[in-house]
Design an enzyme around this catalytic site. Structure first.
Site, PDB file in Angstrom:
ATOM      1  N   SER A 263      -3.290   2.289   6.316  1.00 58.29           N
ATOM      2  CA  SER A 263      -4.145   3.186   5.547  1.00 58.29           C
ATOM      3  C   SER A 263      -3.708   3.385   4.099  1.00 58.29           C
ATOM      4  CB  SER A 263      -4.200   4.572   6.213  1.00 58.29           C
ATOM      5  OG  SER A 263      -4.761   4.502   7.502  1.00 58.29           O
TER       6      SER A 263
ATOM      7  N   SER B  67      10.791   5.079  16.872  1.00 54.77           N
ATOM      8  CA  SER B  67      11.549   5.801  15.859  1.00 54.77           C
ATOM      9  C   SER B  67      13.018   5.782  16.277  1.00 54.77           C
ATOM     10  CB  SER B  67      11.005   7.224  15.727  1.00 54.77           C
ATOM     11  OG  SER B  67      11.512   7.856  14.585  1.00 54.77           O
TER      12      SER B  67
ATOM     13  N   TYR C 164       6.805  14.174  19.232  1.00 55.63           N
ATOM     14  CA  TYR C 164       6.888  12.828  18.649  1.00 55.63           C
ATOM     15  C   TYR C 164       7.968  12.015  19.351  1.00 55.63           C
ATOM     16  CZ  TYR C 164       7.604   9.276  14.992  1.00 55.63           C
ATOM     17  OH  TYR C 164       7.740   8.106  14.291  1.00 55.63           O
TER      18      TYR C 164
ATOM     19  N   THR D 185      -2.342  -2.168  13.381  1.00 60.67           N
ATOM     20  CA  THR D 185      -2.930  -0.830  13.379  1.00 60.67           C
ATOM     21  C   THR D 185      -2.165   0.081  12.421  1.00 60.67           C
ATOM     22  OG1 THR D 185      -1.570  -0.033  15.227  1.00 60.67           O
ATOM     23  CG2 THR D 185      -3.665  -1.110  15.770  1.00 60.67           C
TER      24      THR D 185
ATOM     25  N   GLY E 225       2.584  -0.028   7.612  1.00 64.26           N
ATOM     26  CA  GLY E 225       1.505  -0.871   8.123  1.00 64.26           C
ATOM     27  C   GLY E 225       0.986  -1.842   7.091  1.00 64.26           C
TER      28      GLY E 225
END
Length: 258
Positions: free
Chosen positions: A17, A157, A170, A14, A23
């Site tokens: 982009s 992260s 986040y 996932t 990714g």
């Protein structure tokens, strides 16, 4: 070219982009190892950020991945919609028959300190990063009928290593993903599925300004930023049989720094 140790296996990645993104590097690495790869993207997210969407669009990503000789398929989807995680998994199963490897690389991230936090910001981070990841894992596990070889790799992260006070929503969401690792692993291990989480550290995907870039470069013991390929090599290895005894772990791929 690495040996095709994942030939015959299918991966869903996932958050694919941009060719500069983590990714894409993960999808590329899995393809070089012989896996068929289904990529998910949500291009409007990148288009709204300072770094922008891939200038040549998703077709350029697909064309590059197809150069490795494995099957590639794609679907767009916004994980703010709770139905989308299952839809993406179903689309991958429809395309390739099954999924062996899930890499939940997607993320939603904005900058807010404590005074700037809003309920909407908190909810969006939790819905995309936590709910989306859990529902993806649920759908992946439901279709996994083999007795071994299942792999789930989550992305977190550095919130467990360093303070990140300007990214509280986040941090909350990525901290939750990390804390899910051991429990998901315990639940899925009897079904031949390992679950690990990777912290890729500060990675040069075009998001940092010059001042931050130099600060992090100078602070890293190796004198450089992480590259998307650094995390991708680790995740590629976790997907192989060599990593079958590794589960429930958070692995920090940070070059000894942030």
């Amino acid at each position: 070219m690495p040996e095709a140790v994942l030939k015959g296996r299918v991966a869903l990645v996932t958050g694919v982009s941009r060719r500069k993104g983590i990714g894409f590097a993960i999808a590329q690495r899995l393809a070089t190892l012989g896996a068929d790869v289904f990529i998910h993207s949500f291009s409007p997210y990148d288009a709204d950020r300072s770094w922008g969407a891939d200038p040549d669009g998703i077709p350029a990503l697909i064309a590059t991945l197809q150069e490795y000789g494995t099957r590639i398929a794609h679907a767009e989807g916004n994980f703010l919609d709770p139905a989308v995680p299952h839809q993406i998994v179903n689309a991958a199963v429809e395309a390739f028959g099954h999924i062996d490897i899930l890499v939940a690389n997607h993320t939603y991230s904005t900058l807010e300190n404590l005074e700037e936090l809003t309920a909407t910001a908190i909810d969006t981070h939790l819905q995309v990063n936590v709910r989306g990841t859990l529902l993806l894992t649920q759908a992946f596990a439901a279709q996994h009928h083999q007795s071994s070889g299942g792999r789930v790799v989550l992305l977190t992260s550095g919130q467990h290593l360093n303070p990140m006070p300007s990214e509280l929503a986040y941090v909350a969401s990525k901290g939750a993903v990390q804390q899910l690792t051991l429990s998901l692993s315990a639940h899925l291990s009897p079904r031949g599925i390992t679950v690990n989480t990777v912290n890729p550290g500060a990675t040069d995907t075009g998001w940092a300004d010059d001042k931050l870039y130099e600060f992090i470069r100078a602070a890293n013991p190796q004198g450089r930023w992480g590259q998307p390929e650094d995390a991708a090599r680790l995740i590629g290895w976790l997907a192989t049989d060599d990593a079958q005894w590794i589960t429930g772990q958070t692995l920090n791929s940070t070059g000894g720094g942030y």
